[in-house]
Design a protein around this motif. Structure first.
Motif, PDB file in Angstrom:
ATOM      1  N   ARG A  34       0.623  -1.025  -0.099  1.00 13.69           N
ATOM      2  CA  ARG A  34       0.034  -0.137   0.025  1.00 13.69           C
ATOM      3  C   ARG A  34       0.905   1.251   0.062  1.00 13.69           C
ATOM      4  NH1 ARG A  34      -3.927  -2.416   4.681  1.00 13.69           N
ATOM      5  NH2 ARG A  34      -5.086  -4.030   3.466  1.00 13.69           N
ATOM      6  N   SER A  35       0.350   2.407  -0.743  1.00  8.88           N
ATOM      7  CA  SER A  35       1.109   3.517  -0.725  1.00  8.88           C
ATOM      8  C   SER A  35       0.130   4.485   0.114  1.00  8.88           C
ATOM      9  CB  SER A  35       1.101   4.149  -1.855  1.00  8.88           C
ATOM     10  OG  SER A  35       2.171   3.108  -2.775  1.00  8.88           O
ATOM     11  N   TYR A  36       0.631   5.425   0.873  1.00  7.30           N
ATOM     12  CA  TYR A  36      -0.139   6.422   1.614  1.00  7.30           C
ATOM     13  C   TYR A  36       0.466   7.928   1.325  1.00  7.30           C
ATOM     14  CZ  TYR A  36      -1.014   2.232   4.321  1.00  7.30           C
ATOM     15  OH  TYR A  36      -1.134   0.873   4.878  1.00  7.30           O
ATOM     16  N   VAL A  47      -4.819   9.740   1.498  1.00  7.58           N
ATOM     17  CA  VAL A  47      -5.038   8.707   0.331  1.00  7.58           C
ATOM     18  C   VAL A  47      -4.269   7.426   0.834  1.00  7.58           C
ATOM     19  CG1 VAL A  47      -4.572   8.163  -1.925  1.00  7.58           C
ATOM     20  CG2 VAL A  47      -5.122  10.531  -1.417  1.00  7.58           C
ATOM     21  N   LYS A  48      -4.925   6.331   0.483  1.00  5.98           N
ATOM     22  CA  LYS A  48      -4.226   4.891   0.490  1.00  5.98           C
ATOM     23  C   LYS A  48      -4.739   4.302  -0.765  1.00  5.98           C
ATOM     24  CE  LYS A  48      -6.253   2.121   3.435  1.00  5.98           C
ATOM     25  NZ  LYS A  48      -6.471   1.244   4.838  1.00  5.98           N
ATOM     26  N   SER A  63       4.413  18.673 -11.960  1.00  6.81           N
ATOM     27  CA  SER A  63       3.393  19.583 -12.326  1.00  6.81           C
ATOM     28  C   SER A  63       2.029  19.292 -12.114  1.00  6.81           C
ATOM     29  CB  SER A  63       3.857  19.627 -14.006  1.00  6.81           C
ATOM     30  OG  SER A  63       3.642  18.313 -14.687  1.00  6.81           O
ATOM     31  N   SER A  64       1.946  18.105 -11.630  1.00  2.00           N
ATOM     32  CA  SER A  64       0.469  17.777 -11.176  1.00  2.00           C
ATOM     33  C   SER A  64       0.338  17.195  -9.982  1.00  2.00           C
ATOM     34  CB  SER A  64       0.007  16.899 -12.447  1.00  2.00           C
ATOM     35  OG  SER A  64      -1.356  16.389 -11.937  1.00  2.00           O
ATOM     36  N   PRO A  65       0.544  18.028  -8.628  1.00  2.91           N
ATOM     37  CA  PRO A  65       0.759  17.197  -7.441  1.00  2.91           C
ATOM     38  C   PRO A  65      -0.317  16.382  -6.862  1.00  2.91           C
ATOM     39  CG  PRO A  65       0.062  19.599  -7.269  1.00  2.91           C
ATOM     40  CD  PRO A  65       0.375  19.224  -8.783  1.00  2.91           C
ATOM     41  N   ASP A  66      -1.456  16.139  -7.770  1.00  2.00           N
ATOM     42  CA  ASP A  66      -2.429  15.173  -7.390  1.00  2.00           C
ATOM     43  C   ASP A  66      -2.227  13.698  -7.823  1.00  2.00           C
ATOM     44  OD1 ASP A  66      -4.139  16.815  -5.956  1.00  2.00           O
ATOM     45  OD2 ASP A  66      -4.793  17.828  -7.992  1.00  2.00           O
ATOM     46  N   VAL A  67      -1.166  13.624  -8.832  1.00  2.00           N
ATOM     47  CA  VAL A  67      -0.781  12.314  -9.325  1.00  2.00           C
ATOM     48  C   VAL A  67       0.759  12.082  -8.506  1.00  2.00           C
ATOM     49  CG1 VAL A  67      -0.017  11.289 -11.629  1.00  2.00           C
ATOM     50  CG2 VAL A  67      -1.740  12.867 -11.435  1.00  2.00           C
ATOM     51  N   PHE A  68       0.866  10.798  -8.232  1.00  2.00           N
ATOM     52  CA  PHE A  68       2.430  10.216  -7.849  1.00  2.00           C
ATOM     53  C   PHE A  68       2.448   9.033  -8.526  1.00  2.00           C
ATOM     54  CE2 PHE A  68      -1.124   8.857  -5.102  1.00  2.00           C
ATOM     55  CZ  PHE A  68      -1.042   7.551  -4.673  1.00  2.00           C
ATOM     56  N   LEU A  69       3.829   8.637  -8.264  1.00  2.00           N
ATOM     57  CA  LEU A  69       4.340   7.311  -9.090  1.00  2.00           C
ATOM     58  C   LEU A  69       4.790   6.312  -7.816  1.00  2.00           C
ATOM     59  CD1 LEU A  69       4.057   9.195 -11.519  1.00  2.00           C
ATOM     60  CD2 LEU A  69       6.270   8.116 -12.326  1.00  2.00           C
ATOM     61  N   SER A  82      -4.674  10.818  -6.839  1.00  2.00           N
ATOM     62  CA  SER A  82      -5.127  10.882  -5.270  1.00  2.00           C
ATOM     63  C   SER A  82      -6.446  11.383  -5.424  1.00  2.00           C
ATOM     64  CB  SER A  82      -3.971  11.666  -4.642  1.00  2.00           C
ATOM     65  OG  SER A  82      -4.079  12.881  -5.132  1.00  2.00           O
ATOM     66  N   ARG A  83      -6.871  11.968  -6.283  1.00  2.00           N
ATOM     67  CA  ARG A  83      -8.311  12.512  -6.109  1.00  2.00           C
ATOM     68  C   ARG A  83      -9.390  11.337  -6.358  1.00  2.00           C
ATOM     69  NH1 ARG A  83      -7.124  17.158 -10.849  1.00  2.00           N
ATOM     70  NH2 ARG A  83      -5.920  15.236 -11.495  1.00  2.00           N
ATOM     71  N   CYS A  84      -9.057  10.209  -7.120  1.00  2.00           N
ATOM     72  CA  CYS A  84     -10.159   9.332  -7.443  1.00  2.00           C
ATOM     73  C   CYS A  84      -9.472   7.864  -6.982  1.00  2.00           C
ATOM     74  CB  CYS A  84     -10.298   9.518  -8.819  1.00  2.00           C
ATOM     75  SG  CYS A  84      -9.167   9.105  -9.974  1.00  2.00           S
ATOM     76  N   CYS A  85      -8.170   7.945  -6.620  1.00  2.00           N
ATOM     77  CA  CYS A  85      -7.499   6.628  -6.268  1.00  2.00           C
ATOM     78  C   CYS A  85      -7.541   5.648  -7.314  1.00  2.00           C
ATOM     79  CB  CYS A  85      -8.106   5.908  -4.884  1.00  2.00           C
ATOM     80  SG  CYS A  85      -7.693   7.216  -3.406  1.00  2.00           S
ATOM     81  N   LYS A  86      -7.026   5.821  -8.372  1.00  2.00           N
ATOM     82  CA  LYS A  86      -7.130   5.324  -9.652  1.00  2.00           C
ATOM     83  C   LYS A  86      -6.081   5.092 -10.309  1.00  2.00           C
ATOM     84  CE  LYS A  86     -12.275   5.173 -10.711  1.00  2.00           C
ATOM     85  NZ  LYS A  86     -13.315   5.473 -11.605  1.00  2.00           N
TER      86      LYS A  86
END
Length: 263
Positions: A34-36, A47-48, A63-69, A82-86
């Motif tokens: 899991r990522s947190y 977010v989890k 450039s898009s802080p709502d996205v993480f790798l 992280s907004r939709c956890c998809k």
């Protein structure tokens, strides 16, 4: 929370992540997959997500802080919203383990390091990816047979360094074709299989690295000479972080989780 407290919180998280990279076989899949994401100010989990593999490295899209790798014990690096956890993107390579992820300036490209060190794996040790298309931009970056447990981007110049298990940090251009500078390398510390991290000062003049010997090393970026070497810990020193505001101030952490402040 003060800037110093936020800095120490980030450093402790870095220490735990470095330990997990080497002790991953002891982690339980139910928690390691899991990522947190947590807010530093409120210290609340926001977010989890479940990656279905043990996560060893996480990088926010600049450039898009709502996205993480997320990368780890998988041949795939996943991009999560992280907004939709998809999962919004997937980057696939013929590897078993992603050691680190580094976004380059602007966030359009990023570099991954892997555990491939065989004779025919020169195209997999370091891979440059196009974030939008998920295509490989370059896979002929590093040709020496050492893994690179951590990466760091120079804050001003178009370059980045890779910590290697050859007991040196290699310098690369952050522009295509990401050539390695064979005339400059930073050596004097030891890695020896630990996830030893490296860090630039705010102006990029000093490059710091931990060492498996417990020392903290500070290099002059231009000359590659060792400026200082501090016997910081009795355990392997996994991380050296230079304070972004206070001059000549750094924090170190070791394998046992101990954190020290140096001035």
């Amino acid at each position: 929370m003060s800037a110093l407290s936020m800095w120490l919180s980030a450093l402790r998280a870095s220490s735990l992540l470095s330990q997990s990279r080497l002790m991953s076989s002891d982690l339980q899949a139910s928690s390691a997959c899991r990522s947190y994401i947590q807010t530093i100010i409120k210290r609340q989990q926001t977010v989890k997500v479940d990656n279905q593999f043990k996560v060893m490295c996480v990088a926010l899209q600049p450039s898009s802080p709502d996205v993480f790798l997320c990368g780890g014990y998988s041949s795939v690096v996943l991009a999560w919203d992280s907004r939709c956890c998809k999962v919004v993107k997937a980057y696939k390579a013929a590897i078993q383990h992603t050691l680190d992820i580094l976004f380059l300036r602007g966030g359009s490209d990023f570099i991954t390091s892997s555990d491939c060190v065989s004779r025919d794996s020169a195209d997999r040790t370091l891979i440059a990816w196009d974030y939008q298309s998920t295509a490989k931009v370059s896979n002929q970056i590093y040709h020496e047979r050492y893994t690179c447990p951590s990466l760091a981007l120079h804050p001003l110049e178009e370059s980045f360094v890779a910590q290697t298990n050859g007991n040196y940090m290699a310098l690369f251009s952050s522009q295509i074709p990401y050539r390695m500078n064979r005339k400059r390398r930073f050596d004097g510390h030891k890695v020896e299989g630990y996830a030893v991290q490296c860090d630039f000062s705010l102006n990029g003049a000093i490059l710091a690295s931990g060492s498996s010997t417990g020392s903290a090393h500070f290099y002059d970026y231009q000359s590659t000479c060792v400026l200082h070497a501090i016997r910081a810990h009795s355990q392997p020193c996994l991380c050296v972080s230079q304070h972004p505001v206070l001059p000549a101030t750094a924090a170190t952490c070791d394998w046992a989780g101990e954190i020290k402040i140096w001035h």
